[in-house]
Design a protein around this motif. Structure first.
Motif, PDB file in Angstrom:
ATOM      1  N   MET A   1       0.164  -1.170   0.108  1.00 56.32           N
ATOM      2  CA  MET A   1      -0.074  -0.119   0.288  1.00 56.32           C
ATOM      3  C   MET A   1       0.290   1.470   0.063  1.00 56.32           C
ATOM      4  SD  MET A   1      -2.695   1.031   2.408  1.00 56.32           S
ATOM      5  CE  MET A   1      -2.809   2.501   4.028  1.00 56.32           C
ATOM      6  N   ILE A   2       0.321   1.719  -0.663  1.00 60.56           N
ATOM      7  CA  ILE A   2       1.370   3.544  -0.774  1.00 60.56           C
ATOM      8  C   ILE A   2       0.767   4.598   0.211  1.00 60.56           C
ATOM      9  CG2 ILE A   2       1.757   5.003  -2.922  1.00 60.56           C
ATOM     10  CD1 ILE A   2       3.435   2.819  -3.148  1.00 60.56           C
ATOM     11  N   ASN A   3       1.370   4.910   1.016  1.00 60.66           N
ATOM     12  CA  ASN A   3       1.396   6.165   1.816  1.00 60.66           C
ATOM     13  C   ASN A   3       1.916   7.086   0.986  1.00 60.66           C
ATOM     14  OD1 ASN A   3       0.093   7.389   4.242  1.00 60.66           O
ATOM     15  ND2 ASN A   3       2.001   6.755   6.059  1.00 60.66           N
ATOM     16  N   LEU A   4       1.333   8.565   1.242  1.00 59.80           N
ATOM     17  CA  LEU A   4       2.115   9.818   1.106  1.00 59.80           C
ATOM     18  C   LEU A   4       1.989  10.324   2.235  1.00 59.80           C
ATOM     19  CD1 LEU A   4       0.190  10.789  -2.462  1.00 59.80           C
ATOM     20  CD2 LEU A   4       2.033   9.490  -2.133  1.00 59.80           C
ATOM     21  N   ILE A   5       3.006  11.082   2.375  1.00 63.05           N
ATOM     22  CA  ILE A   5       3.160  12.180   3.616  1.00 63.05           C
ATOM     23  C   ILE A   5       4.023  13.634   3.042  1.00 63.05           C
ATOM     24  CG2 ILE A   5       3.904  10.207   5.346  1.00 63.05           C
ATOM     25  CD1 ILE A   5       6.534  11.975   5.914  1.00 63.05           C
ATOM     26  N   ARG A   6       3.071  14.513   3.844  1.00 67.49           N
ATOM     27  CA  ARG A   6       3.949  15.831   3.759  1.00 67.49           C
ATOM     28  C   ARG A   6       4.980  16.393   4.443  1.00 67.49           C
ATOM     29  NH1 ARG A   6      -1.664  20.241   2.525  1.00 67.49           N
ATOM     30  NH2 ARG A   6      -1.868  18.699   0.320  1.00 67.49           N
ATOM     31  N   VAL A  50       6.773  12.286   0.487  1.00 66.57           N
ATOM     32  CA  VAL A  50       7.547  10.941  -0.328  1.00 66.57           C
ATOM     33  C   VAL A  50       6.535  10.129  -0.311  1.00 66.57           C
ATOM     34  CG1 VAL A  50       9.337   9.655   1.207  1.00 66.57           C
ATOM     35  CG2 VAL A  50       9.169  12.597   1.380  1.00 66.57           C
ATOM     36  N   ALA A  51       6.719   9.427  -0.705  1.00 67.72           N
ATOM     37  CA  ALA A  51       5.935   8.230  -0.914  1.00 67.72           C
ATOM     38  C   ALA A  51       6.510   7.120  -0.527  1.00 67.72           C
ATOM     39  CB  ALA A  51       5.219   8.106  -2.543  1.00 67.72           C
ATOM     40  N   TYR A  52       5.384   6.138   0.548  1.00 68.64           N
ATOM     41  CA  TYR A  52       5.472   4.722   1.141  1.00 68.64           C
ATOM     42  C   TYR A  52       5.644   3.840   0.617  1.00 68.64           C
ATOM     43  CZ  TYR A  52       8.945   8.460   4.154  1.00 68.64           C
ATOM     44  OH  TYR A  52       9.917   9.136   4.537  1.00 68.64           O
ATOM     45  N   GLU A  53       5.965   2.964   0.320  1.00 68.13           N
ATOM     46  CA  GLU A  53       5.445   1.373   0.173  1.00 68.13           C
ATOM     47  C   GLU A  53       6.046   0.269   1.281  1.00 68.13           C
ATOM     48  OE1 GLU A  53       4.097  -2.134  -1.194  1.00 68.13           O
ATOM     49  OE2 GLU A  53       3.723   0.417  -2.977  1.00 68.13           O
ATOM     50  N   ASN A  54       4.440   0.159   2.105  1.00 73.43           N
ATOM     51  CA  ASN A  54       4.659  -0.676   3.222  1.00 73.43           C
ATOM     52  C   ASN A  54       6.067  -0.318   3.836  1.00 73.43           C
ATOM     53  OD1 ASN A  54       3.173  -2.431   2.735  1.00 73.43           O
ATOM     54  ND2 ASN A  54       4.126  -3.703   1.160  1.00 73.43           N
ATOM     55  N   GLU A  55       5.601   1.061   4.091  1.00 74.58           N
ATOM     56  CA  GLU A  55       6.620   1.844   4.874  1.00 74.58           C
ATOM     57  C   GLU A  55       8.320   2.076   4.224  1.00 74.58           C
ATOM     58  OE1 GLU A  55       6.241   0.589   9.112  1.00 74.58           O
ATOM     59  OE2 GLU A  55       4.148   0.509   9.226  1.00 74.58           O
ATOM     60  N   TYR A  77      11.384  11.638  -8.138  1.00 73.98           N
ATOM     61  CA  TYR A  77      11.961  10.865  -8.168  1.00 73.98           C
ATOM     62  C   TYR A  77      11.651   9.331  -7.552  1.00 73.98           C
ATOM     63  CZ  TYR A  77      16.252   7.054  -7.712  1.00 73.98           C
ATOM     64  OH  TYR A  77      16.612   5.627  -7.724  1.00 73.98           O
ATOM     65  N   ILE A  78      11.526   8.193  -8.113  1.00 72.37           N
ATOM     66  CA  ILE A  78      10.826   7.190  -7.836  1.00 72.37           C
ATOM     67  C   ILE A  78      12.554   5.777  -7.954  1.00 72.37           C
ATOM     68  CG2 ILE A  78       8.951   4.960  -7.974  1.00 72.37           C
ATOM     69  CD1 ILE A  78       7.996   8.029  -7.496  1.00 72.37           C
ATOM     70  N   ILE A  79      12.016   5.031  -6.835  1.00 71.92           N
ATOM     71  CA  ILE A  79      13.184   3.676  -6.779  1.00 71.92           C
ATOM     72  C   ILE A  79      13.027   2.897  -8.156  1.00 71.92           C
ATOM     73  CG2 ILE A  79      14.101   2.264  -5.100  1.00 71.92           C
ATOM     74  CD1 ILE A  79      13.655   3.916  -2.995  1.00 71.92           C
ATOM     75  N   PRO A  80      13.928   2.747  -8.685  1.00 71.68           N
ATOM     76  CA  PRO A  80      13.719   2.072 -10.086  1.00 71.68           C
ATOM     77  C   PRO A  80      12.431   0.321  -9.245  1.00 71.68           C
ATOM     78  CG  PRO A  80      15.620   2.607  -9.400  1.00 71.68           C
ATOM     79  CD  PRO A  80      15.500   2.788  -8.853  1.00 71.68           C
ATOM     80  N   GLU A  81      12.244  -0.147  -8.615  1.00 72.51           N
ATOM     81  CA  GLU A  81      12.115  -0.862  -8.154  1.00 72.51           C
ATOM     82  C   GLU A  81      10.565  -1.240  -8.290  1.00 72.51           C
ATOM     83  OE1 GLU A  81      12.391  -2.582  -3.883  1.00 72.51           O
ATOM     84  OE2 GLU A  81      13.994  -1.757  -4.357  1.00 72.51           O
TER      85      GLU A  81
END
Length: 155
Positions: A1-6, A50-55, A77-81
């Motif tokens: 799950m993607i979580n966005l934080i400011r 910042v976007a987090y995928e499972n923290e 920027y998005i990490i390649p994976e």
């Protein structure tokens, strides 16, 4: 799950993601990288997502006031994976919404001709190419874009 934080540029995950971004851009831009590097300082950026995928940090973006009407999108920027999962679109949308909340009317940005994924993202999300602005005027490798922001109407 993607979580966005400011957050802001003091965020340690943002700092790490930006270092990864700079390493990738150094490879892509080659000798041109030093020119761009001094326009991409991240200290004192107040508006970071910042976007987090499972923290786990997956990507980032920021906006900085360009003028009283305009925010400039920086440091996407998005990490390649984690690429090709819609995270960049969600970050960009979050940044645009933040700009709208602060009553800005448009966003502008610069990207390089050697970043076809970025160019595709910006075109897909409603940005159109404009003449290179500011420090990017006359720079062959730069492409500049802008998007008019739609103010949310009251319900």
């Amino acid at each position: 799950m993607i979580n966005l934080i400011r957050t802001d540029s003091e965020n340690s995950d943002f700092d790490k993601l930006v270092r990864d971004l700079d390493a990738e851009l150094a490879e892509r831009d080659g000798v041109d990288h030093s020119f761009y590097a001094h326009f991409n300082k991240t200290n004192k950026i107040k508006f970071v997502v910042v976007a987090y995928e499972n923290e786990r940090p997956a990507g980032c973006g920021a906006i900085r006031e360009y003028d009283s009407n305009t925010m400039e999108v920086k440091r996407m920027y998005i990490i390649p994976e984690f690429r090709k999962n819609g995270i960049a679109t969600r970050i960009l949308s979050a940044l645009e919404n933040w700009a709208i909340e602060m009553s800005f009317a448009k966003c502008i940005l610069e990207t390089g001709k050697r970043q076809p994924e970025a160019i595709q993202l910006y075109k897909k999300t409603g940005y159109h190419q404009v003449p290179n602005y500011g420090q990017y005027a006359g720079i062959e490798n730069s492409l500049c874009f802008e998007k008019e922001l739609k103010q949310n109407s009251p319900h």
